[in-house]
Design an enzyme around this catalytic site. Structure first.
Site, PDB file in Angstrom:
ATOM      1  CB  THR A 192      -0.847  -0.047   1.297  1.00  0.00           C
ATOM      2  OG1 THR A 192      -1.732  -1.142   1.189  1.00  0.00           O
ATOM      3  CG2 THR A 192      -1.619   1.223   1.534  1.00  0.00           C
ATOM      4  NE  ARG A 220      -9.601  -6.899   3.576  1.00  0.00           N
ATOM      5  CZ  ARG A 220      -8.538  -6.118   3.550  1.00  0.00           C
ATOM      6  NH1 ARG A 220      -8.254  -5.408   2.492  1.00  0.00           N
ATOM      7  NH2 ARG A 220      -7.726  -6.064   4.597  1.00  0.00           N
ATOM      8  N   GLY A 222     -10.685  -2.942   3.200  1.00  0.00           N
ATOM      9  CA  GLY A 222      -9.709  -2.880   4.293  1.00  0.00           C
ATOM     10  C   GLY A 222      -9.761  -1.565   5.040  1.00  0.00           C
ATOM     11  CG  ASP A 223      -6.120  -0.433   6.902  1.00  0.00           C
ATOM     12  OD1 ASP A 223      -6.016  -1.338   6.027  1.00  0.00           O
ATOM     13  OD2 ASP A 223      -5.170   0.307   7.216  1.00  0.00           O
ATOM     14  CB  THR A 243       1.045   0.040   4.876  1.00  0.00           C
ATOM     15  OG1 THR A 243       1.189  -1.201   4.165  1.00  0.00           O
ATOM     16  CG2 THR A 243       2.352   0.352   5.588  1.00  0.00           C
ATOM     17  N   GLY A 244      -0.713  -2.409   6.256  1.00  0.00           N
ATOM     18  CA  GLY A 244      -0.633  -3.649   7.015  1.00  0.00           C
ATOM     19  C   GLY A 244      -1.912  -4.431   6.889  1.00  0.00           C
ATOM     20  N   GLY A 246      -5.257  -5.015   7.223  1.00  0.00           N
ATOM     21  CA  GLY A 246      -6.300  -4.020   7.460  1.00  0.00           C
ATOM     22  C   GLY A 246      -7.315  -4.344   8.537  1.00  0.00           C
TER      23      GLY A 246
END
Ligand code: ASP
Length: 324
Positions: A192, A220, A222-223, A243-244, A246
């Site tokens: 990301t 889905r 994510g964050d 980033t990671g 989510g």
């Protein structure tokens, strides 16, 4: 006599203006955190990343040095990373379970707490631009799917076929995961992109753009497009881009929680980011975050073996790095 005093005034004004210190600005970027093995990444590959990160910093630096706003810097830097096949955003984004690329992006401005985001779009070349337009030109914060695409087209943004985003590397990642019949986990390298910036007007902003996680299913999200999870900015505290994995970031209200740690516990930007990464680790999640405050203090924290990252400051400091 009149002429002489006029010249004197001009001289004094020029001297005073010259003597003004350069207004402070700073910018931090990330290109994703994850498992990054130094031995497995060839020097050529490392150089490729380093050179794009340097180019991104150069552009961000010149936007801010020339009096551009933090939002301009965030947008312009992220667009470069979206256009690069190296990162999991725009061109080069990961595939979902069905072999389609779906993109998420968000921006937030610390002065007004205005924010804009789009989620699960399949045909927008530069999602970060549209996220900004949602903030500035609609009465909403988050648009998703075909509605977001319709808005983008009405606003005149460039749309592309989904195949534009396809890269061999990401296709292989999906095939490997499908073969192993398992979900994408935190073991996968993310990618990301994000930027946080302080401009010469003393304002801060944050932005994040992603393809999400390889093999994601069922629509889905994510964050990254969730304000308060993957992106947050408040002039009173700081601006953050994550980033990671989510799901963990959403559950923690990650970036809003960092802001709260700064606001209520009076933690510095770096201590607040570290504390939040500690909570992430405790919960079993992996990833990273970049942060900045109005004084130009920065943070680049992560609990993985690497995070593509870099920063530049008006005082001439500049650095890019990949590994821990
Ligand atoms: N945070 C992103 C997501 O979960 C993925 C990433 O940062 O690599 O969608």
């Amino acid at each position: 006599m009149k002429k002489l005093s006029f010249c004197l005034v001009i001289f004094l004004l020029t001297t005073v203006l010259w003597a003004q210190p350069v207004k402070k600005y700073a910018l931090v970027i990330h290109g994703g955190a994850g498992v990054m093995d130094k031995d497995k990444m060839t020097p050529e590959m490392q150089n490729e990343y380093i050179s794009v990160l340097n180019r991104v910093l150069h552009v961000g630096d010149s936007v801010l040095a020339n009096g551009g706003t933090c939002l301009d810097a965030v947008e312009k830097t992220i667009v470069i990373m979206e256009d690069s096949p190296l990162f999991n955003a725009g061109k080069g984004a990961v595939f979902n379970h069905d072999g389609i690329v779906e993109l998420d992006a968000s921006v937030m401005e610390g002065k007004s707490l205005n924010a804009g985001a789009i989620a699960a779009v399949r045909d927008i070349k530069n999602p970060i631009r549209v996220a900004r337009a949602v903030m500035e030109k609609s009465e909403h914060v988050l648009l998703n799917g075909s509605g977001a695409s319709q808005f983008a087209k009405e606003q005149g943004f460039e749309s592309v076929e989904n195949s534009y985003f396809h890269t061999e590397k990401r296709y292989k990642s999906l095939q490997e995961l499908l073969k192993k019949e398992r979900e994408a986990t935190a073991k996968d390298k993310h990618g990301t992109v994000g930027c946080v910036a302080l401009d010469t007007f003393g304002n801060i902003a944050a932005g994040t753009s992603t393809g999400g996680m390889t093999n994601k299913k069922y629509g889905r999200i994510g964050d990254s497009p969730i304000i308060g999870a993957g992106t947050y900015a408040n002039n009173e505290t700081g601006a953050f881009s994550c980033t990671g994995h989510g799901e963990y970031y959403i559950r923690l209200g990650f970036s809003r929680d960092i802001s709260a740690l700064m606001e209520y516990k009076k933690l510095s930007v770096i201590d607040a980011c570290r504390e939040e990464i500690r909570k992430l680790t405790q919960l079993g999640g992996t990833g990273g975050v970049i942060g900045i405050d109005r004084k130009g203090n920065i943070a680049m924290e992560f609990n993985t073996s690497g995070m593509f990252r870099g920063y530049v400051k008006s005082i001439g400091e500049k650095e890019v790095a990949i590994f821990k």
